[in-house]
Enzyme design. Structure first.
Site, PDB file in Angstrom:
ATOM      1  N   LEU A 150       0.432  -9.803 -46.274  1.00  0.00           N
ATOM      2  CA  LEU A 150       0.608  -8.398 -45.892  1.00  0.00           C
ATOM      3  C   LEU A 150      -0.163  -8.108 -44.609  1.00  0.00           C
ATOM      4  O   LEU A 150      -1.046  -7.254 -44.563  1.00  0.00           O
ATOM      5  CB  LEU A 150       0.174  -7.467 -47.021  1.00  0.00           C
ATOM      6  CG  LEU A 150       0.722  -6.040 -46.934  1.00  0.00           C
ATOM      7  CD1 LEU A 150       2.222  -6.025 -47.211  1.00  0.00           C
ATOM      8  CD2 LEU A 150       0.008  -5.100 -47.916  1.00  0.00           C
ATOM      9  N   ILE A 153       3.302  -7.730 -39.820  1.00  0.00           N
ATOM     10  CA  ILE A 153       4.724  -7.944 -40.084  1.00  0.00           C
ATOM     11  C   ILE A 153       5.032  -7.674 -41.546  1.00  0.00           C
ATOM     12  O   ILE A 153       6.027  -7.015 -41.873  1.00  0.00           O
ATOM     13  CB  ILE A 153       5.133  -9.377 -39.675  1.00  0.00           C
ATOM     14  CG1 ILE A 153       5.083  -9.526 -38.154  1.00  0.00           C
ATOM     15  CG2 ILE A 153       6.538  -9.711 -40.195  1.00  0.00           C
ATOM     16  CD1 ILE A 153       5.300 -10.941 -37.663  1.00  0.00           C
ATOM     17  N   ARG A 173      -4.835 -13.398 -49.363  1.00  0.00           N
ATOM     18  CA  ARG A 173      -6.096 -14.021 -49.777  1.00  0.00           C
ATOM     19  C   ARG A 173      -7.021 -12.997 -50.426  1.00  0.00           C
ATOM     20  O   ARG A 173      -7.727 -13.295 -51.385  1.00  0.00           O
ATOM     21  CB  ARG A 173      -6.786 -14.676 -48.577  1.00  0.00           C
ATOM     22  CG  ARG A 173      -6.151 -15.997 -48.161  1.00  0.00           C
ATOM     23  CD  ARG A 173      -6.804 -16.566 -46.930  1.00  0.00           C
ATOM     24  NE  ARG A 173      -6.557 -15.735 -45.756  1.00  0.00           N
ATOM     25  CZ  ARG A 173      -6.962 -16.025 -44.532  1.00  0.00           C
ATOM     26  NH1 ARG A 173      -7.661 -17.140 -44.323  1.00  0.00           N
ATOM     27  NH2 ARG A 173      -6.695 -15.229 -43.520  1.00  0.00           N
ATOM     28  N   THR A 174      -7.024 -11.781 -49.899  1.00  0.00           N
ATOM     29  CA  THR A 174      -7.802 -10.683 -50.473  1.00  0.00           C
ATOM     30  C   THR A 174      -6.940  -9.429 -50.485  1.00  0.00           C
ATOM     31  O   THR A 174      -6.031  -9.290 -49.658  1.00  0.00           O
ATOM     32  CB  THR A 174      -9.085 -10.401 -49.657  1.00  0.00           C
ATOM     33  OG1 THR A 174      -8.712 -10.131 -48.292  1.00  0.00           O
ATOM     34  CG2 THR A 174     -10.031 -11.583 -49.689  1.00  0.00           C
ATOM     35  N   ARG A 230       6.686 -19.555 -41.246  1.00  0.00           N
ATOM     36  CA  ARG A 230       6.719 -20.907 -40.724  1.00  0.00           C
ATOM     37  C   ARG A 230       7.372 -21.803 -41.763  1.00  0.00           C
ATOM     38  O   ARG A 230       7.167 -21.627 -42.974  1.00  0.00           O
ATOM     39  CB  ARG A 230       5.302 -21.420 -40.417  1.00  0.00           C
ATOM     40  CG  ARG A 230       4.665 -20.773 -39.190  1.00  0.00           C
ATOM     41  CD  ARG A 230       5.387 -21.173 -37.911  1.00  0.00           C
ATOM     42  NE  ARG A 230       4.725 -20.682 -36.701  1.00  0.00           N
ATOM     43  CZ  ARG A 230       5.080 -19.588 -36.053  1.00  0.00           C
ATOM     44  NH1 ARG A 230       6.067 -18.833 -36.527  1.00  0.00           N
ATOM     45  NH2 ARG A 230       4.461 -19.230 -34.947  1.00  0.00           N
ATOM     46  N   ASP A 254      14.788 -18.376 -41.550  1.00  0.00           N
ATOM     47  CA  ASP A 254      14.788 -18.418 -40.089  1.00  0.00           C
ATOM     48  C   ASP A 254      13.954 -19.592 -39.588  1.00  0.00           C
ATOM     49  O   ASP A 254      14.030 -19.949 -38.420  1.00  0.00           O
ATOM     50  CB  ASP A 254      14.225 -17.118 -39.514  1.00  0.00           C
ATOM     51  CG  ASP A 254      14.305 -17.072 -38.001  1.00  0.00           C
ATOM     52  OD1 ASP A 254      15.418 -17.269 -37.462  1.00  0.00           O
ATOM     53  OD2 ASP A 254      13.259 -16.850 -37.347  1.00  0.00           O
ATOM     54  N   GLU A 259      12.410 -28.222 -37.856  1.00  0.00           N
ATOM     55  CA  GLU A 259      12.679 -27.631 -36.529  1.00  0.00           C
ATOM     56  C   GLU A 259      12.320 -28.596 -35.397  1.00  0.00           C
ATOM     57  O   GLU A 259      11.323 -29.297 -35.483  1.00  0.00           O
ATOM     58  CB  GLU A 259      11.851 -26.352 -36.351  1.00  0.00           C
ATOM     59  CG  GLU A 259      12.286 -25.205 -37.218  1.00  0.00           C
ATOM     60  CD  GLU A 259      11.446 -23.961 -36.979  1.00  0.00           C
ATOM     61  OE1 GLU A 259      10.921 -23.776 -35.854  1.00  0.00           O
ATOM     62  OE2 GLU A 259      11.307 -23.165 -37.914  1.00  0.00           O
ATOM     63  N   HIS A 277      15.244 -19.851 -35.934  1.00  0.00           N
ATOM     64  CA  HIS A 277      13.927 -19.358 -35.546  1.00  0.00           C
ATOM     65  C   HIS A 277      14.045 -18.306 -34.426  1.00  0.00           C
ATOM     66  O   HIS A 277      13.416 -18.419 -33.368  1.00  0.00           O
ATOM     67  CB  HIS A 277      13.009 -20.499 -35.101  1.00  0.00           C
ATOM     68  CG  HIS A 277      11.549 -20.158 -35.203  1.00  0.00           C
ATOM     69  ND1 HIS A 277      10.569 -21.101 -35.404  1.00  0.00           N
ATOM     70  CD2 HIS A 277      10.898 -18.967 -35.144  1.00  0.00           C
ATOM     71  CE1 HIS A 277       9.381 -20.516 -35.447  1.00  0.00           C
ATOM     72  NE2 HIS A 277       9.559 -19.210 -35.288  1.00  0.00           N
TER      73      HIS A 277
END
Length: 311
Positions: A150, A153, A173-174, A230, A254, A259, A277
């Site tokens: 979060l 984006i 992570r938090t 990614r 995407d 790639e 991508h």
């Protein structure tokens, strides 16, 4: 005298002209030209413009003794040797914020296309098949959207989800204290809760195959995966297995591990939508990214702090 800039990614002639007003440009958008430029002109290069997936290695940095600024055109910087650059006193900056809306738009385009099977319906229509011969596709709205990562984006994706009356949950992570969404400290629990799982987390070794067979099984046969982050974050073989076995409803990607080659293992899988991508690519986003790079460069060479330093 203009400082020398090495560009390691595709940049349009129009934008190269704008950059050339400030820099003496060395253009090397492929591996062969990169090696040649470093061997021939490495001593005089003071700045590098790259992207996260292309990056800049420690060996490349060492080939440029005058280097003082490295910029990623987009937000990602996973393949830039940041620690090595810092040890040399080199400033590293990125294009954070310049293509967030474009990426979030594309994430929802992939979600809509996959859930509603838009490519398959287009192909069926062109083949003369009418709706009564086709299976019904589920609503997108009114479901649960799980977001992995979060950041800026991810937040924009969440806002778009709200417009579709989706309940929002996320894994980070938090927890984000200023986010009013449900937090999951375990990605498997988020996948089990969600109807849709959208990957928006950074790449790199810490997130490699974060979405694995276990997570896909938790998402289940009625669940849908979208990845605009990614390719390394999703285990491609596990995804192909889940799709072929009917253990996942569909996937919109995407990015992928192979790639720039297409993910051959997925090409014959049911209900996969692939794009090359381009989630962060639009005329508006590219213009904003180039403008931010130029402002970061202006500030750096004026002795000021850049706008978007990589922490």
């Amino acid at each position: 005298m203009k400082p020398t800039l090495l560009i390691l990614t595709q940049v349009s002639p129009h934008h190269r002209d704008a950059i050339a007003a400030v820099f003496d440009i060395l253009y090397a958008p492929d591996a062969a030209s990169r090696a040649d430029q470093l061997a021939t002109h490495g001593e005089r290069i003071r700045a590098v413009l790259t992207i996260g997936s292309t990056g800049l290695s420690a060996a490349d940095i060492d080939a440029m003794p005058a280097l003082e600024l490295v910029c990623a055109l987009g937000a990602g910087f996973e393949n830039i040797a940041v620690a090595h650059a810092r040890a040399r006193g080199i400033v590293v900056a990125n294009g954070a914020g310049t293509n967030d809306s474009c990426v979030a738009d594309h994430a929802f385009a992939l979600l809509l296309a996959t859930v509603r099977a838009v490519p398959q319906l287009d192909a069926a229509t062109r083949a003369g098949t009418w709706r009564t011969a086709l299976p019904l596709r589920p609503n997108v709205s009114g479901k649960r959207l799980g977001i992995v990562g979060l950041g800026t984006i991810g937040r924009r994706i969440a806002r778009r989800g709200e417009g579709f009356d989706l309940e929002i949950g996320y894994h980070n992570r938090t927890p984000r204290g200023d986010a009013g969404y449900r937090y999951f400290d375990n990605i498997g629990a988020l996948a089990e809760w969600a109807d849709y799982l959208v990957v928006a987390t950074p790449g790199g070794p810490d997130t490699r195959h974060l979405v694995d067979a276990r997570v896909l099984a938790a998402l289940g046969p009625a669940g849908f995966l979208v990845n605009i982050a990614r390719g390394s974050v999703v285990d491609t073989e596990a995804l192909a297995s889940a799709l072929r076995a009917g253990q996942l409803g569909g996937a919109g990607l995407d990015v992928y591990e192979s790639e720039p080659e297409p993910p051959s293992i997925l090409l014959d899988c049911p209900n996969v939508v692939l794009t090359p991508h381009v989630a962060g690519w639009s005329p508006e986003a590219i213009a904003a990214s180039v403008a931010q790079f130029l402002e970061n460069a202006r500030r750096h060479f004026a002795g000021q702090q850049v706008l978007t330093p990589v922490a």
